[in-house]
Design a protein around this motif. Structure first.
Motif, PDB file in Angstrom:
ATOM      1  N   UNK A 295       0.868  -1.180   0.000  1.00  0.00           N
ATOM      2  CA  UNK A 295       0.000   0.000   0.000  1.00  0.00           C
ATOM      3  C   UNK A 295       0.903   1.228   0.000  1.00  0.00           C
ATOM      4  N   UNK A 296       0.341   2.413  -0.326  1.00  0.00           N
ATOM      5  CA  UNK A 296       1.207   3.585  -0.523  1.00  0.00           C
ATOM      6  C   UNK A 296       1.974   4.043   0.723  1.00  0.00           C
ATOM      7  N   UNK A 297       1.369   3.945   1.916  1.00  0.00           N
ATOM      8  CA  UNK A 297       2.064   4.428   3.116  1.00  0.00           C
ATOM      9  C   UNK A 297       1.894   3.436   4.276  1.00  0.00           C
ATOM     10  N   UNK A 298       2.732   3.626   5.305  1.00  0.00           N
ATOM     11  CA  UNK A 298       2.628   2.792   6.511  1.00  0.00           C
ATOM     12  C   UNK A 298       1.290   3.032   7.215  1.00  0.00           C
ATOM     13  N   UNK A 299       0.846   4.314   7.253  1.00  0.00           N
ATOM     14  CA  UNK A 299      -0.423   4.645   7.931  1.00  0.00           C
ATOM     15  C   UNK A 299      -1.585   3.907   7.264  1.00  0.00           C
ATOM     16  N   UNK A 300      -1.625   3.972   5.934  1.00  0.00           N
ATOM     17  CA  UNK A 300      -2.711   3.307   5.199  1.00  0.00           C
ATOM     18  C   UNK A 300      -2.654   1.794   5.453  1.00  0.00           C
ATOM     19  N   UNK A 301      -1.446   1.243   5.441  1.00  0.00           N
ATOM     20  CA  UNK A 301      -1.314  -0.203   5.637  1.00  0.00           C
ATOM     21  C   UNK A 301      -1.810  -0.602   7.022  1.00  0.00           C
ATOM     22  N   UNK A 302      -1.422   0.173   8.038  1.00  0.00           N
ATOM     23  CA  UNK A 302      -1.876  -0.135   9.392  1.00  0.00           C
ATOM     24  C   UNK A 302      -3.389  -0.035   9.511  1.00  0.00           C
ATOM     25  N   UNK A 303      -3.952   0.976   8.844  1.00  0.00           N
ATOM     26  CA  UNK A 303      -5.409   1.139   8.884  1.00  0.00           C
ATOM     27  C   UNK A 303      -6.102  -0.022   8.163  1.00  0.00           C
ATOM     28  N   UNK A 304      -5.506  -0.498   7.058  1.00  0.00           N
ATOM     29  CA  UNK A 304      -6.095  -1.639   6.338  1.00  0.00           C
ATOM     30  C   UNK A 304      -6.024  -2.901   7.198  1.00  0.00           C
ATOM     31  N   UNK A 305      -4.890  -3.092   7.871  1.00  0.00           N
ATOM     32  CA  UNK A 305      -4.759  -4.258   8.760  1.00  0.00           C
ATOM     33  C   UNK A 305      -5.827  -4.196   9.851  1.00  0.00           C
ATOM     34  N   UNK A 306      -6.020  -2.997  10.425  1.00  0.00           N
ATOM     35  CA  UNK A 306      -7.035  -2.833  11.476  1.00  0.00           C
ATOM     36  C   UNK A 306      -8.435  -3.125  10.929  1.00  0.00           C
ATOM     37  N   UNK A 307      -8.678  -2.692   9.705  1.00  0.00           N
ATOM     38  CA  UNK A 307      -9.983  -2.913   9.072  1.00  0.00           C
ATOM     39  C   UNK A 307     -10.208  -4.414   8.799  1.00  0.00           C
ATOM     40  N   UNK A 308      -9.154  -5.096   8.319  1.00  0.00           N
ATOM     41  CA  UNK A 308      -9.264  -6.547   8.069  1.00  0.00           C
ATOM     42  C   UNK A 308      -9.551  -7.276   9.381  1.00  0.00           C
TER      43      UNK A 308
END
Ligand SMILES: *Cc1c(COP(=O)(O)O)cnc(C)c1O
Length: 405
Positions: A295-308
């Motif tokens: 994903x484009x950034x660490x923040x987005x990736x962490x948010x996606x992990x939280x969403x999953x």
């Protein structure tokens, strides 16, 4: 990913062959074993399947690494360059032979960055140990030329990439030695087991002795064997080898399913322009045990992990950056050199050095990647559902980011 998902009649049959004779040990007992030699047969099948000249089975992938390092003569005073993203077994094996693990950055292949490898070479460097993580390969061309230039050994940790190829050759057969793990979650399993692959006869012969207390296996019986050097016991049992023999014969079936499921999932995730994929030096050689995506950034990736996680679909999707076992960030036991037995003070100092080393280049990669394990059991319907759920989670996070931007 794992062969255990399809454990079946053939595995049971080979195990039963061993149970019928009751000879559970791989060496000796020539009469009572009635011609049943599962470990020997599996070694021959491995040589045949992967095109290695020699194969020495052992009790685990970790034991295979330890055995290979010893057989290559790596020990006290030697430095082994390895990646910051791997499984703990890689540095455990290096420490177990008294050598210095030198961890360096990975790049967008999720494996050793050749530039970081070059920068880490010292007069003590003896070996480069790429780890072919998550089913796919390191840039072996670049690493081979570094080894040639500096006269270094190349030991491939291919424990996670059984059946993957680089330029037409199987991973694990390209370096001076290579290793597979057959633990319970690997592409093919023995329950527990591993193998050292090599094309060098001396590396094979010493691996054979080292993994069985130094036995030269030349006597008329075990008691008559000589011990040309000190070894340990890393033997595999016949029961474990029997499972592996069934599984290696099914490898083409496992790989075909992995490829199919991997491309189906990739096609769905590709619909999101913000998702990019792991760079693979030889895409045709991917064993497809995982689909790794950025994903484009660490923040987005962490948010996606939280969403999953919130949607209960995180299982099977690995965010290595926060993982205790696969990435340097959480390896406090290594960075503080917490061992039960005393290390040589120089080795201890070299190990502790990792606490203050800069791994920001690895962090920039690992904080943005998610690896989705590819199951052998998925139906087309399940892949579609899974992929679409991931896509929806990513889109939700991206929309929220845009809204707050
Ligand atoms: C699994 C694994 C090992 C060790 O294998 P075991 O059989 O579990 O000891 C070593 N390296 C890597 C990269 C692995 O994934």
């Amino acid at each position: 990913m794992p062969g255990f998902e399809l454990f079946g009649a053939s595995e049971r049959k080979h195990v039963n062959d061993v149970i019928e004779t009751g000879i559970l040990m791989r060496y000796g007992f020539d009469g009572p074993r009635k011609g049943i030699w599962k470990a020997k047969e599996l070694e021959a099948a491995i040589c045949d399947t992967f095109g290695a000249q020699y194969a020495q089975l052992v009790s685990s992938g970790t034991a295979a690494l330890t055995t290979a390092l010893s057989a290559l003569g790596v020990g006290y005073g030697d430095e082994v360059i390895m990646p910051s993203f791997t499984f703990v077994a890689s540095f455990e094996a290096v420490l177990s032979v008294g050598a210095v693990p030198v961890l360096v950055d990975v790049d967008d292949t999720l494996t050793l960055d050749p530039v970081a490898v070059r920068a880490a070479i010292t007069p003590q460097t003896k070996c480069i140990m790429p780890v072919h993580m998550c089913g796919s390969m390191a840039d072996l061309e670049a690493l081979q030329s570094i080894c040639k230039e500096h006269k270094l050994l190349l030991l491939e940790d291919a424990c996670q990439s059984i059946g993957a190829k680089f330029n037409g050759k199987y991973l694990g057969t390209i370096g001076d030695a290579g290793t597979f793990s057959f633990d319970f979650v690997k592409t093919i399993t023995c329950a527990e087991g591993g193998v050292v692959l090599t094309n060098h006869k001396d590396v094979y012969t010493t691996s054979d002795g080292y993994s069985d207390h130094g036995h030269d296996h030349l006597g008329v019986d075990r008691g008559a064997d000589l011990h040309p050097f000190i070894g340990y016991n890393y033997r595999i049992s016949e029961l474990h080898a029997a499972v592996g023999l069934a599984q290696v014969q099914r490898l083409p079936e496992f790989l075909a399913i992995q490829h199919k499921n991997h491309s189906a999932l990739k096609a769905i995730l590709s619909q999101v322009p913000e998702i990019s994929f792991r760079r693979i030096p030889d895409p045709a050689g991917d064993s497809c045990t995982f689909l790794s995506w950025f994903l484009p950034t660490a923040e987005i990736t962490e948010a996606v992990v939280a969403e999953l996680k919130a949607q209960n679909i995180l299982a099977g999707n690995f965010y290595w950056y926060n993982n205790n076992w696969h990435y340097i960030r959480k390896w406090d036991h290594l960075k503080q050199s917490i061992t039960l037995n005393a290390l040589h003070p120089d080795l201890k100092a070299a190990v502790i050095h990792h606490a203050t080393k800069d791994f920001s280049a690895s962090d920039a990669i690992m904080s943005r990647v998610i690896s989705s394990a590819i199951s052998l059991l998925w139906t087309e319907e399940q892949i579609k559902e899974r992929g679409e759920k991931i896509v929806a989670a990513v889109k939700k996070v991206l929309a929220a980011q845009t809204a707050t931007a």
